[in-house]
Design an enzyme around this catalytic site. Structure first.
Site, PDB file in Angstrom:
ATOM      1  N   CYS A 125      -1.154   5.526 -17.114  1.00 29.27           N
ATOM      2  CA  CYS A 125      -0.227   4.449 -16.779  1.00 29.27           C
ATOM      3  C   CYS A 125       0.201   3.762 -18.063  1.00 29.27           C
ATOM      4  O   CYS A 125      -0.616   3.111 -18.729  1.00 29.27           O
ATOM      5  CB  CYS A 125      -0.888   3.441 -15.834  1.00 29.27           C
ATOM      6  SG  CYS A 125       0.201   2.070 -15.368  1.00 29.27           S
ATOM      7  N   LYS A 132      -5.816   6.714 -15.598  1.00 28.81           N
ATOM      8  CA  LYS A 132      -6.090   6.372 -14.202  1.00 28.81           C
ATOM      9  C   LYS A 132      -7.334   7.095 -13.697  1.00 28.81           C
ATOM     10  O   LYS A 132      -7.399   8.324 -13.736  1.00 28.81           O
ATOM     11  CB  LYS A 132      -4.895   6.737 -13.326  1.00 28.81           C
ATOM     12  CG  LYS A 132      -3.647   5.913 -13.598  1.00 28.81           C
ATOM     13  CD  LYS A 132      -2.539   6.307 -12.638  1.00 28.81           C
ATOM     14  CE  LYS A 132      -1.285   5.485 -12.888  1.00 28.81           C
ATOM     15  NZ  LYS A 132      -0.198   5.852 -11.961  1.00 28.81           N
ATOM     16  N   CYS A 139       0.280  -0.483  -8.636  1.00 31.68           N
ATOM     17  CA  CYS A 139       1.029  -1.227  -7.625  1.00 31.68           C
ATOM     18  C   CYS A 139       2.092  -2.059  -8.320  1.00 31.68           C
ATOM     19  O   CYS A 139       1.760  -2.936  -9.132  1.00 31.68           O
ATOM     20  CB  CYS A 139       0.091  -2.119  -6.808  1.00 31.68           C
ATOM     21  SG  CYS A 139       0.955  -3.142  -5.590  1.00 31.68           S
ATOM     22  N   CYS A 142       1.662  -5.940  -7.211  1.00 34.61           N
ATOM     23  CA  CYS A 142       0.563  -6.643  -7.879  1.00 34.61           C
ATOM     24  C   CYS A 142       0.647  -6.502  -9.398  1.00 34.61           C
ATOM     25  O   CYS A 142      -0.068  -7.216 -10.118  1.00 34.61           O
ATOM     26  CB  CYS A 142      -0.780  -6.095  -7.388  1.00 34.61           C
ATOM     27  SG  CYS A 142      -1.097  -6.371  -5.632  1.00 34.61           S
ATOM     28  N   CYS A 145      -2.952  -1.588 -11.985  1.00 35.62           N
ATOM     29  CA  CYS A 145      -3.517  -0.383 -11.398  1.00 35.62           C
ATOM     30  C   CYS A 145      -4.672  -0.784 -10.487  1.00 35.62           C
ATOM     31  O   CYS A 145      -5.523  -1.601 -10.870  1.00 35.62           O
ATOM     32  CB  CYS A 145      -3.999   0.566 -12.485  1.00 35.62           C
ATOM     33  SG  CYS A 145      -2.661   1.440 -13.344  1.00 35.62           S
ATOM     34  N   HIS A 152      -0.132  -1.360  -0.250  1.00 37.65           N
ATOM     35  CA  HIS A 152       0.073  -2.805  -0.399  1.00 37.65           C
ATOM     36  C   HIS A 152       0.523  -3.341   0.951  1.00 37.65           C
ATOM     37  O   HIS A 152       1.565  -2.955   1.478  1.00 37.65           O
ATOM     38  CB  HIS A 152       1.127  -3.100  -1.468  1.00 37.65           C
ATOM     39  CG  HIS A 152       1.279  -4.565  -1.742  1.00 37.65           C
ATOM     40  ND1 HIS A 152       0.531  -5.228  -2.697  1.00 37.65           N
ATOM     41  CD2 HIS A 152       2.056  -5.518  -1.156  1.00 37.65           C
ATOM     42  CE1 HIS A 152       0.858  -6.510  -2.705  1.00 37.65           C
ATOM     43  NE2 HIS A 152       1.775  -6.714  -1.775  1.00 37.65           N
ATOM     44  N   CYS A 153      -0.287  -4.235   1.507  1.00 33.45           N
ATOM     45  CA  CYS A 153      -0.029  -4.741   2.851  1.00 33.45           C
ATOM     46  C   CYS A 153       0.666  -6.092   2.788  1.00 33.45           C
ATOM     47  O   CYS A 153       0.079  -7.063   2.281  1.00 33.45           O
ATOM     48  CB  CYS A 153      -1.338  -4.865   3.622  1.00 33.45           C
ATOM     49  SG  CYS A 153      -1.123  -5.479   5.310  1.00 33.45           S
ATOM     50  N   CYS A 159      -3.069  -5.956  -2.175  1.00 33.05           N
ATOM     51  CA  CYS A 159      -3.302  -4.519  -2.177  1.00 33.05           C
ATOM     52  C   CYS A 159      -4.601  -4.223  -1.442  1.00 33.05           C
ATOM     53  O   CYS A 159      -5.621  -4.879  -1.691  1.00 33.05           O
ATOM     54  CB  CYS A 159      -3.384  -3.992  -3.614  1.00 33.05           C
ATOM     55  SG  CYS A 159      -1.882  -3.157  -4.147  1.00 33.05           S
TER      56      CYS A 159
END
Length: 333
Positions: A125, A132, A139, A142, A145, A152-153, A159
């Site tokens: 990333c 990672k 995300c 957010c 990572c 993501h809700c 997240c």
């Protein structure tokens, strides 16, 4: 720059709207059930006490798990996956792409990374400047990572990942229990108001609407909860269900599936007495996970010591190097 900051600020404010909607509905349901139904409609004192007692247990557990789902911060990769100052300086100062890749390969060899990008390269990333770990994704909401990111809700404005996946599952389960209890206890009074056996008044609207809302949320939550139960049984995240993780041997949707019992224990822990309690009991540290072809307990990453990543001459590190000696790095946003 100022416009960008303003947009991010507005985005953060608007991201709380779904949470405020859920909170408003829950607070209204509390008023409608406790006051309009139990205190103003029910005549039997025993029935009132029994309903209020069970209702408050469901309400407290629902609020507790919802709070934990919202305010448990997503876990990010530890410092061992981040580029050190010297490595970052060496990487940025190097102009030759092949040498840059080799620098990252040297760093990756110290870490237990088994998954790859779609091209077969190790995932990196460039925003967070980290290699990672397995099942980790960036995300964009957010802006970090997230370890074992599921999704993501918006309803929890957070997240769902390694640090709070158990809380999210319990939130869904206690939400269903909350809706079921309300629907079953309100049903008889819903019918009485509907046929006119009880007098019209303010309580009638609240009781009728409470029944509709409870059934509607129950149906939608059951589909979501059933889907996540299936994911837990298969040891997959929502992202992995849509795109299978890639290993050295290629994509494998069951790469982390180690059996239903062990899959469940990874999320809820081994102590069944704590399964329904919103305290963190998930196994491991979120940086690596046992693979389905790992039969030896000594090669189980969840049982390994994090300090052994760089000290061990065999195990996951040696296995990874032997599997793919020509591994390359790909920038994956």
């Amino acid at each position: 720059m100022a416009l960008s900051r303003g947009l991010r600020c507005c985005q953060r404010v608007f991201s709380w709207i779904p949470v405020l909607i859920i909170t408003s509905v829950v607070l209204w349901s509390y008023y409608a059930y406790v006051f309009e139904l139990c205190l103003f409609t029910l005549k039997s004192t025993v029935e009132k006490v029994a309903y209020l007692l069970v209702f408050h247990v469901c309400f407290v557990m629902f609020c507790w798990t919802y709070w934990k789902s919202i305010f448990t911060p997503p876990s990010s990769p530890c410092k061992k996956f981040q580029l050190s100052y010297s490595d970052k300086h060496r990487y940025e100062m190097e102009e030759r792409p092949d040498v840059q890749k080799q620098i990252l390969v040297e760093i990756a060899r110290k870490l237990p990374i088994f998954t790859r990008a779609q091209s077969g390269a190790i995932r990196f990333c460039d925003r967070c400047q980290v290699l990672k770990p397995d099942r980790c994704h960036h995300c964009s909401v957010c802006e970090t990572c997230v370890l074992k990111m599921d999704h993501h809700c918006p309803w929890v404005n957070n997240c769902v990942g390694f640090s709070n996946y158990k809380f999210f599952l319990l939130f869904l389960s206690y939400s269903i229990l909350y809706c079921v209890f309300i629907a079953t206890t309100v049903c008889q009074y819903f019918l009485k108001f509907w046929v006119g056996e009880l007098p019209n008044g303010r309580a009638k609207f609240h009781v009728l609407f409470l029944m509709f809302v409870a059934v509607m949320f129950f149906v939608s939550l059951m589909f979501l909860f059933s889907y996540h139960c299936w994911l837990v049984a298969k040891n997959r995240s929502t992202l992995e269900a849509f795109s299978a993780p890639v290993f050295v041997s290629g994509p494998d949707k069951n790469g982390f599936n180690v059996g239903v019992r062990r899959n469940v224990q990874q999320i809820l822990g081994e102590d069944r007495r704590l399964w329904l309690v919103p305290v963190f009991t998930s196994q491991g540290n979120g940086h690596y996970f046992p693979l389905k072809n790992q039969s030896s307990e000594s090669h189980n990453p969840l049982l390994a010591n994090e300090d052994m990543w760089e000290e061990s001459d065999d195990g996951s590190e040696a296995e990874r190097e032997d599997d793919d000696p020509s591994v390359t790095i790909e920038i994956d946003e």
